[in-house]
Write a protein that holds these residues in place. Structure first.
Motif, PDB file in Angstrom:
ATOM      1  N   LEU A 186      95.442  -2.858 -48.550  1.00 57.04           N
ATOM      2  CA  LEU A 186      95.169  -3.199 -47.152  1.00 57.04           C
ATOM      3  C   LEU A 186      96.406  -3.853 -46.561  1.00 57.04           C
ATOM      4  O   LEU A 186      96.925  -4.829 -47.112  1.00 57.04           O
ATOM      5  N   SER A 187      96.862  -3.345 -45.433  1.00 55.09           N
ATOM      6  CA  SER A 187      98.043  -3.897 -44.773  1.00 55.09           C
ATOM      7  C   SER A 187      97.639  -4.972 -43.768  1.00 55.09           C
ATOM      8  O   SER A 187      96.717  -4.769 -42.966  1.00 55.09           O
ATOM      9  N   PRO A 188      98.317  -6.124 -43.802  1.00 50.04           N
ATOM     10  CA  PRO A 188      98.020  -7.182 -42.826  1.00 50.04           C
ATOM     11  C   PRO A 188      98.258  -6.758 -41.383  1.00 50.04           C
ATOM     12  O   PRO A 188      97.805  -7.435 -40.463  1.00 50.04           O
ATOM     13  N   LYS A 189      98.952  -5.655 -41.170  1.00 53.11           N
ATOM     14  CA  LYS A 189      99.247  -5.183 -39.819  1.00 53.11           C
ATOM     15  C   LYS A 189      98.234  -4.138 -39.333  1.00 53.11           C
ATOM     16  O   LYS A 189      98.338  -3.652 -38.205  1.00 53.11           O
ATOM     17  N   SER A 190      97.280  -3.786 -40.178  1.00 53.15           N
ATOM     18  CA  SER A 190      96.340  -2.720 -39.840  1.00 53.15           C
ATOM     19  C   SER A 190      95.166  -3.241 -39.012  1.00 53.15           C
ATOM     20  O   SER A 190      94.844  -4.428 -39.016  1.00 53.15           O
ATOM     21  N   GLY A 191      94.518  -2.299 -38.306  1.00 50.64           N
ATOM     22  CA  GLY A 191      93.328  -2.645 -37.544  1.00 50.64           C
ATOM     23  C   GLY A 191      92.185  -3.068 -38.445  1.00 50.64           C
ATOM     24  O   GLY A 191      91.381  -3.947 -38.093  1.00 50.64           O
ATOM     25  N   THR A 192      92.092  -2.432 -39.603  1.00 50.22           N
ATOM     26  CA  THR A 192      91.032  -2.789 -40.566  1.00 50.22           C
ATOM     27  C   THR A 192      91.154  -4.250 -40.981  1.00 50.22           C
ATOM     28  O   THR A 192      90.158  -4.982 -41.056  1.00 50.22           O
ATOM     29  N   TYR A 193      92.407  -4.671 -41.247  1.00 48.26           N
ATOM     30  CA  TYR A 193      92.650  -6.065 -41.629  1.00 48.26           C
ATOM     31  C   TYR A 193      92.198  -7.014 -40.507  1.00 48.26           C
ATOM     32  O   TYR A 193      91.544  -8.040 -40.766  1.00 48.26           O
ATOM     33  N   ALA A 194      92.527  -6.665 -39.279  1.00 50.16           N
ATOM     34  CA  ALA A 194      92.184  -7.524 -38.140  1.00 50.16           C
ATOM     35  C   ALA A 194      90.674  -7.638 -37.964  1.00 50.16           C
ATOM     36  O   ALA A 194      90.136  -8.731 -37.725  1.00 50.16           O
ATOM     37  N   ILE A 195      89.965  -6.511 -38.111  1.00 49.83           N
ATOM     38  CA  ILE A 195      88.519  -6.521 -37.903  1.00 49.83           C
ATOM     39  C   ILE A 195      87.811  -7.274 -39.035  1.00 49.83           C
ATOM     40  O   ILE A 195      86.908  -8.087 -38.790  1.00 49.83           O
ATOM     41  N   LEU A 196      88.232  -7.003 -40.277  1.00 49.61           N
ATOM     42  CA  LEU A 196      87.642  -7.738 -41.398  1.00 49.61           C
ATOM     43  C   LEU A 196      87.976  -9.231 -41.299  1.00 49.61           C
ATOM     44  O   LEU A 196      87.140 -10.082 -41.623  1.00 49.61           O
ATOM     45  N   GLY A 197      89.201  -9.515 -40.846  1.00 50.50           N
ATOM     46  CA  GLY A 197      89.596 -10.912 -40.664  1.00 50.50           C
ATOM     47  C   GLY A 197      88.731 -11.611 -39.632  1.00 50.50           C
ATOM     48  O   GLY A 197      88.368 -12.778 -39.793  1.00 50.50           O
ATOM     49  N   ALA A 198      88.394 -10.890 -38.569  1.00 47.53           N
ATOM     50  CA  ALA A 198      87.517 -11.461 -37.540  1.00 47.53           C
ATOM     51  C   ALA A 198      86.138 -11.782 -38.118  1.00 47.53           C
ATOM     52  O   ALA A 198      85.558 -12.834 -37.844  1.00 47.53           O
ATOM     53  N   ALA A 199      85.623 -10.854 -38.934  1.00 45.63           N
ATOM     54  CA  ALA A 199      84.318 -11.083 -39.556  1.00 45.63           C
ATOM     55  C   ALA A 199      84.342 -12.278 -40.499  1.00 45.63           C
ATOM     56  O   ALA A 199      83.397 -13.074 -40.550  1.00 45.63           O
ATOM     57  N   GLY A 200      85.429 -12.427 -41.241  1.00 45.39           N
ATOM     58  CA  GLY A 200      85.511 -13.501 -42.219  1.00 45.39           C
ATOM     59  C   GLY A 200      85.886 -14.840 -41.647  1.00 45.39           C
ATOM     60  O   GLY A 200      85.502 -15.889 -42.176  1.00 45.39           O
ATOM     61  N   HIS A 201      86.625 -14.836 -40.534  1.00 40.96           N
ATOM     62  CA  HIS A 201      87.173 -16.090 -40.014  1.00 40.96           C
ATOM     63  C   HIS A 201      86.397 -16.655 -38.835  1.00 40.96           C
ATOM     64  O   HIS A 201      86.581 -17.822 -38.471  1.00 40.96           O
ATOM     65  N   ALA A 202      85.505 -15.868 -38.231  1.00 35.07           N
ATOM     66  CA  ALA A 202      84.831 -16.296 -36.999  1.00 35.07           C
ATOM     67  C   ALA A 202      84.087 -17.614 -37.171  1.00 35.07           C
ATOM     68  O   ALA A 202      84.196 -18.517 -36.335  1.00 35.07           O
ATOM     69  N   ILE A 203      83.320 -17.744 -38.253  1.00 35.56           N
ATOM     70  CA  ILE A 203      82.532 -18.960 -38.457  1.00 35.56           C
ATOM     71  C   ILE A 203      83.431 -20.185 -38.545  1.00 35.56           C
ATOM     72  O   ILE A 203      83.095 -21.268 -38.067  1.00 35.56           O
ATOM     73  N   PHE A 204      84.618 -20.017 -39.138  1.00 32.65           N
ATOM     74  CA  PHE A 204      85.527 -21.154 -39.293  1.00 32.65           C
ATOM     75  C   PHE A 204      86.214 -21.496 -37.971  1.00 32.65           C
ATOM     76  O   PHE A 204      86.358 -22.670 -37.629  1.00 32.65           O
ATOM     77  N   TYR A 205      86.624 -20.477 -37.224  1.00 32.28           N
ATOM     78  CA  TYR A 205      87.284 -20.721 -35.941  1.00 32.28           C
ATOM     79  C   TYR A 205      86.333 -21.411 -34.967  1.00 32.28           C
ATOM     80  O   TYR A 205      86.702 -22.354 -34.264  1.00 32.28           O
ATOM     81  N   PHE A 206      85.096 -20.929 -34.921  1.00 35.81           N
ATOM     82  CA  PHE A 206      84.116 -21.480 -33.977  1.00 35.81           C
ATOM     83  C   PHE A 206      83.246 -22.567 -34.611  1.00 35.81           C
ATOM     84  O   PHE A 206      82.125 -22.813 -34.162  1.00 35.81           O
ATOM     85  N   PHE A 207      83.777 -23.213 -35.634  1.00 38.93           N
ATOM     86  CA  PHE A 207      83.040 -24.260 -36.335  1.00 38.93           C
ATOM     87  C   PHE A 207      82.475 -25.321 -35.395  1.00 38.93           C
ATOM     88  O   PHE A 207      81.328 -25.750 -35.563  1.00 38.93           O
ATOM     89  N   PRO A 208      83.242 -25.795 -34.400  1.00 36.27           N
ATOM     90  CA  PRO A 208      82.675 -26.814 -33.504  1.00 36.27           C
ATOM     91  C   PRO A 208      81.404 -26.369 -32.798  1.00 36.27           C
ATOM     92  O   PRO A 208      80.526 -27.182 -32.528  1.00 36.27           O
ATOM     93  N   VAL A 209      81.289 -25.070 -32.508  1.00 35.73           N
ATOM     94  CA  VAL A 209      80.096 -24.564 -31.833  1.00 35.73           C
ATOM     95  C   VAL A 209      78.896 -24.615 -32.771  1.00 35.73           C
ATOM     96  O   VAL A 209      77.833 -25.174 -32.434  1.00 35.73           O
ATOM     97  N   PHE A 210      79.064 -24.046 -33.962  1.00 37.20           N
ATOM     98  CA  PHE A 210      77.950 -24.009 -34.910  1.00 37.20           C
ATOM     99  C   PHE A 210      77.539 -25.416 -35.327  1.00 37.20           C
ATOM    100  O   PHE A 210      76.352 -25.736 -35.421  1.00 37.20           O
ATOM    101  N   LEU A 211      78.534 -26.253 -35.592  1.00 38.88           N
ATOM    102  CA  LEU A 211      78.241 -27.614 -36.029  1.00 38.88           C
ATOM    103  C   LEU A 211      77.614 -28.424 -34.895  1.00 38.88           C
ATOM    104  O   LEU A 211      76.756 -29.272 -35.135  1.00 38.88           O
TER     105      LEU A 211
END
Length: 527
Positions: A55-80
């Motif tokens: 998987l290339s860090p520059k690929s669209g697949t990487y970006a989409i999977l990254g969004a799925a994996g990182h969303a909860i952490f980025y928006f932590f203040p909202v969930f918390l």
């Protein structure tokens, strides 16, 4: 049952301020542990795929999977913000809105532009990024919950639905941006100064302090102020601090292993196992941190000791990081010398695991012990009616019999009175007055529906004694209903009592069998 109640009362009296704080934090993270685990595993998968070159860090697949994996952490203040507000008995959506304000595009654009001389009503604003932070929203929502209780006492009940959120957001959001957020920045800056002074004195001492403290700095969100030091060090030939703090997440991995092998509780074993994979492969230890470390105070000492020893070893040998990466097994190659780095980090892992196996993880005054009826930290829901206990599975309405609405119990009433099962607020009152929803001061959302399909009676044979948004005490009369006339009209009067926010609790445990009287203990919520 009475003996257990007496014990509960004694425990509540002995509850310390620290237990309350840790209980609030633990209870706030409990509802989102599952999504944290899933997101962490996605991050681990991305790490594996990129390491293997699939998987290339520059690929669209990487970006989409990254969004799925990182969303909860980025928006932590909202969930918390949502979960902590509910835990403290306030409006979860207002809590979420407070967290969302810190990530709102107009504000984040202001932060990204590094604008100078920003003011709010003439008061200078210290701009900072609050994505993935914990500390500011913990303070903000705690203050909001106090304000919310005050507003419920002084605002006319029919106006509370929109006036309370209006005032809360107007007060708390600016306070968070002006005071609570910058406070964390100042504290973090002070810590950075202390760490620089320590590192210039003794690598071993600095490593011990960093390794012991890092897990707790992460819980408070103060670690973000120290990370820039790591990055600045990398530009000058290598960073000695990141190998020191690496001992902390490895100590947490060791803790997770120790709990996994030690516990007989299936849910806790599953929780520990789900935290090990993202921790080991992606360096994301939130599952262990908030699922185990915050719950069991003894584990804090274990992680601190193991982290201090591992950090001291890496500090003493002068191990350095050559690139910025979260500490995990996959990031081992970015540290040098690798052999000495492994000595420090694996020492932390093994020591934490062994101490957990020998000493155990559970203390006498833990805020969230094992999930048993006698030992759990819980909220008690009293019976709103007198009558015979009936399992929800016996209710003819599939929404209740399949627990789609939530877990709970049903009562076949012998007296046509519904009383409040908790101290709380009437958040829902059906126009037909046959059903009522109450949110307890502890955040439990309780739905009581008298009879099956009795909505078709259009309020006939029902009389309510409260209005929506009324504040009620346990035992206050809520609804009167005519049992005989309802039965004569062809309706079943079995009454479901369900917890509609069931997913925010580890378990919902009915505690009564046979016949029950109003105000007797009916349900325990495991948090």
């Amino acid at each position: 049952m009475n003996a257990i109640n007496t014990s509960d009362s004694t425990t509540e009296k002995k509850e310390t301020v620290m237990n309350k704080i840790l209980g609030a934090i633990s209870g706030s993270f409990a509802p989102i542990l599952g999504v944290l685990a899933g997101s962490g595993l996605i991050s681990a998968l991305i790490s594996i795929l990129t390491t293997l070159g699939w998987l290339s860090p520059k690929s669209g697949t990487y970006a989409i999977l990254g969004a799925a994996g990182h969303a909860i952490f980025y928006f932590f203040p909202v969930f918390l913000g949502i979960t902590l507000a509910l835990k403290l008995g306030a409006n979860g959506y207002v809590g979420g809105a407070i967290g969302a304000a810190l990530l709102e595009p107009h504000f984040t654009d202001l932060v990204a532009s590094h604008a100078q001389n920003v003011h709010f009503l003439g008061i200078p604003v210290i701009l900072a990024s609050y994505s993935s932070t914990v500390f500011p929203i913990l303070i903000a929502v705690s203050i909001y919950s106090v304000l919310d209780k005050f507003l419920k006492k002084v605002i006319y009940k029919d106006l509370q639905m929109f006036v309370n959120p209006l005032i809360s957001l107007l007060v708390i959001v600016p306070l968070t941006i002006l005071i609570f957020g910058p406070f964390g920045t100042y504290v973090g800056g002070a810590l950075a100064v202390v760490i620089k002074l320590l590192s210039s004195t003794s690598g071993m001492l600095t490593g011990a302090v960093m390794g012991a403290a890092w897990s707790f700095l992460t819980i408070l969100g103060l670690h973000w102020a120290i990370i820039p030091i790591f990055i600045a060090n990398l530009a000058t030939g290598g960073d000695p601090l990141s190998p020191m703090i690496a001992a902390a997440p490895f100590a947490q991995i060791g803790l997770g292993l120790g709990v996994f092998f030690k516990t007989r509780d299936k849910d806790l074993k599953t929780l520990a196992a789900s935290g090990l994979v993202p921790g080991a492969l992606a360096g994301t230890t939130e599952i262990i941190t908030y699922g185990i470390l915050v719950r069991y105070k003894r584990t804090m000492l274990i992680v601190a000791i193991a982290g201090a020893i591992g950090g001291a070893i890496n500090g003493m040998f002068g191990v350095k990081g050559t690139a910025f990466a979260l500490p995990s097994f996959l990031s081992i190659p970015v540290f040098t010398p690798i052999g000495l780095y492994l000595v420090g980090t694996l020492s932390a892992l093994v020591i934490a695991m062994v101490l957990t196996l020998i000493l155990g993880y559970q203390g006498k005054s833990d805020v969230a012990p094992l999930k048993t009826v006698k030992d759990v930290n819980r909220e008690t829901i009293s019976s709103p009616l007198s009558g015979e206990i009936v399992p929800l599975s016996k209710i003819s309405d599939p929404l209740f019999s399949t627990e789609t609405v939530g877990k709970g119990i049903a009562i076949d009433p012998t007296k046509g009175e519904v009383v409040s099962p908790v101290d709380g607020v009437v958040t829902t009152l059906f126009p037909t007055e046959h059903a009522i929803g109450i949110t307890s001061e502890g955040g439990a959302e309780i739905l009581i529906i008298v009879g099956v399909n009795t909505i078709k009676l259009k309020g006939q044979f029902f009389t309510s004694h409260v209005k929506q948004w009324d504040t009620v005490k346990k035992g206050d009369l809520l609804i009167e209903f005519d049992i005989e006339n309802i039965k004569a009209a062809g309706y079943d009067v079995k009454t479901p009592v369900v917890i509609t926010n069931t997913n925010q609790y580890i378990d919902v445990v009915p505690t009564s069998e046979g016949n029950v009287q109003a105000k007797d203990e009916l349900i325990r919520l495991v948090v």
